[in-house]
Design a protein around this motif. Structure first.
Motif, PDB file in Angstrom:
ATOM      1  N   CYS A 226      -6.891  -2.583   0.257  1.00  0.00           N
ATOM      2  CA  CYS A 226      -7.210  -2.465  -1.177  1.00  0.00           C
ATOM      3  C   CYS A 226      -7.797  -1.092  -1.490  1.00  0.00           C
ATOM      4  N   ALA A 227      -8.639  -0.578  -0.594  1.00  0.00           N
ATOM      5  CA  ALA A 227      -9.180   0.769  -0.792  1.00  0.00           C
ATOM      6  C   ALA A 227      -8.073   1.810  -0.735  1.00  0.00           C
ATOM      7  N   MET A 228      -7.097   1.608   0.176  1.00  0.00           N
ATOM      8  CA  MET A 228      -5.986   2.554   0.262  1.00  0.00           C
ATOM      9  C   MET A 228      -5.073   2.449  -0.957  1.00  0.00           C
ATOM     10  N   MET A 229      -5.064   1.307  -1.635  1.00  0.00           N
ATOM     11  CA  MET A 229      -4.299   1.197  -2.878  1.00  0.00           C
ATOM     12  C   MET A 229      -5.033   1.864  -4.034  1.00  0.00           C
TER      13      MET A 229
ATOM     14  N   THR B  32       0.834  -1.199   0.000  1.00  0.00           N
ATOM     15  CA  THR B  32       0.000   0.000   0.000  1.00  0.00           C
ATOM     16  C   THR B  32       0.873   1.254   0.000  1.00  0.00           C
ATOM     17  N   ALA B  33       1.905   1.271   0.825  1.00  0.00           N
ATOM     18  CA  ALA B  33       2.821   2.414   0.857  1.00  0.00           C
ATOM     19  C   ALA B  33       3.573   2.546  -0.466  1.00  0.00           C
ATOM     20  N   LEU B  34       3.985   1.417  -1.042  1.00  0.00           N
ATOM     21  CA  LEU B  34       4.667   1.434  -2.335  1.00  0.00           C
ATOM     22  C   LEU B  34       3.744   1.975  -3.422  1.00  0.00           C
ATOM     23  N   ASN B  35       2.500   1.566  -3.397  1.00  0.00           N
ATOM     24  CA  ASN B  35       1.533   2.025  -4.377  1.00  0.00           C
ATOM     25  C   ASN B  35       1.312   3.531  -4.275  1.00  0.00           C
ATOM     26  N   ALA B  36       1.203   4.041  -3.067  1.00  0.00           N
ATOM     27  CA  ALA B  36       1.037   5.479  -2.875  1.00  0.00           C
ATOM     28  C   ALA B  36       2.277   6.238  -3.352  1.00  0.00           C
ATOM     29  N   ALA B  37       3.458   5.683  -3.093  1.00  0.00           N
ATOM     30  CA  ALA B  37       4.697   6.332  -3.544  1.00  0.00           C
ATOM     31  C   ALA B  37       4.771   6.370  -5.065  1.00  0.00           C
ATOM     32  N   LEU B  38       4.329   5.305  -5.721  1.00  0.00           N
ATOM     33  CA  LEU B  38       4.333   5.282  -7.187  1.00  0.00           C
ATOM     34  C   LEU B  38       3.324   6.274  -7.758  1.00  0.00           C
TER      35      LEU B  38
ATOM     36  N   SER C 102      11.775   7.263  -3.764  1.00  0.00           N
ATOM     37  CA  SER C 102      10.792   7.032  -2.701  1.00  0.00           C
ATOM     38  C   SER C 102      10.942   5.646  -2.089  1.00  0.00           C
ATOM     39  N   VAL C 103      11.265   4.648  -2.897  1.00  0.00           N
ATOM     40  CA  VAL C 103      11.468   3.295  -2.366  1.00  0.00           C
ATOM     41  C   VAL C 103      12.684   3.240  -1.452  1.00  0.00           C
ATOM     42  N   LEU C 104      13.703   4.028  -1.764  1.00  0.00           N
ATOM     43  CA  LEU C 104      14.917   4.014  -0.957  1.00  0.00           C
ATOM     44  C   LEU C 104      14.879   4.992   0.212  1.00  0.00           C
TER      45      LEU C 104
END
Length: 154
Positions: free
Chosen positions: A102-105, A33-39, A60-62
């Protein structure tokens, strides 16, 4: 798993969660979810420039700490617990957690779509009367023929 600095990043947290899969499936969902928001944020600030998007994604990943995803997982589980307690179905807490994740994604991409749709500088396609990709046989069936294209049978 990576050693040094990378273990504390979101990338290291995801790798560690995959390595310890049976014990960390809840944390892995929050990390995705955090990765999806960063993307989504990288896509927003990168615009149409692919190099900027890739650079912001890697940055953002790093730079996002893995603890942020653990805090997100803890907060989401608390919300799922409260929702299930109010509804009276505590046995479905795991399902509620997955639905909330899933909603947060979904929300960052929906927000991104709304922000891009309201962009006044966005290019708009010129209005035409024809539907793009419509073949001639379909045009004949819909009645959008060119003048003089039909033969008269005697």
């Amino acid at each position: 798993m990576f050693g040094g600095y990378l273990d504390a990043t979101l990338l290291g947290g995801i790798a560690r969660a995959i390595d310890l899969w049976p014990h960390s499936q809840w944390i892995l969902m929050a990390q995705f979810t955090a990765l999806n928001a960063a993307l989504a944020v990288a896509k927003h600030f990168g615009g149409k420039n692919g190099t900027v998007i890739v650079g912001l994604s890697w940055a953002s990943v790093l730079l996002i700490p893995a603890e942020a995803a653990q805090h997100l997982s803890f907060f989401t589980m608390q919300v799922a617990h409260e929702v299930c307690r109010v509804v009276g179905m505590p046995e479905h807490q795991g399902t509620a957690y997955n639905l909330i994740c899933c909603a947060m994604m979904y929300v960052p991409w929906q927000t991104l779509g709304n922000l891009q749709a309201s962009d006044p500088h966005a290019e708009t396609a010129p209005a035409t009367n024809e539907i793009p990709g419509l073949h001639a046989s379909t045009k004949a069936a819909t009645g959008t023929k060119k003048k003089g294209a039909t033969k008269k049978i005697r």
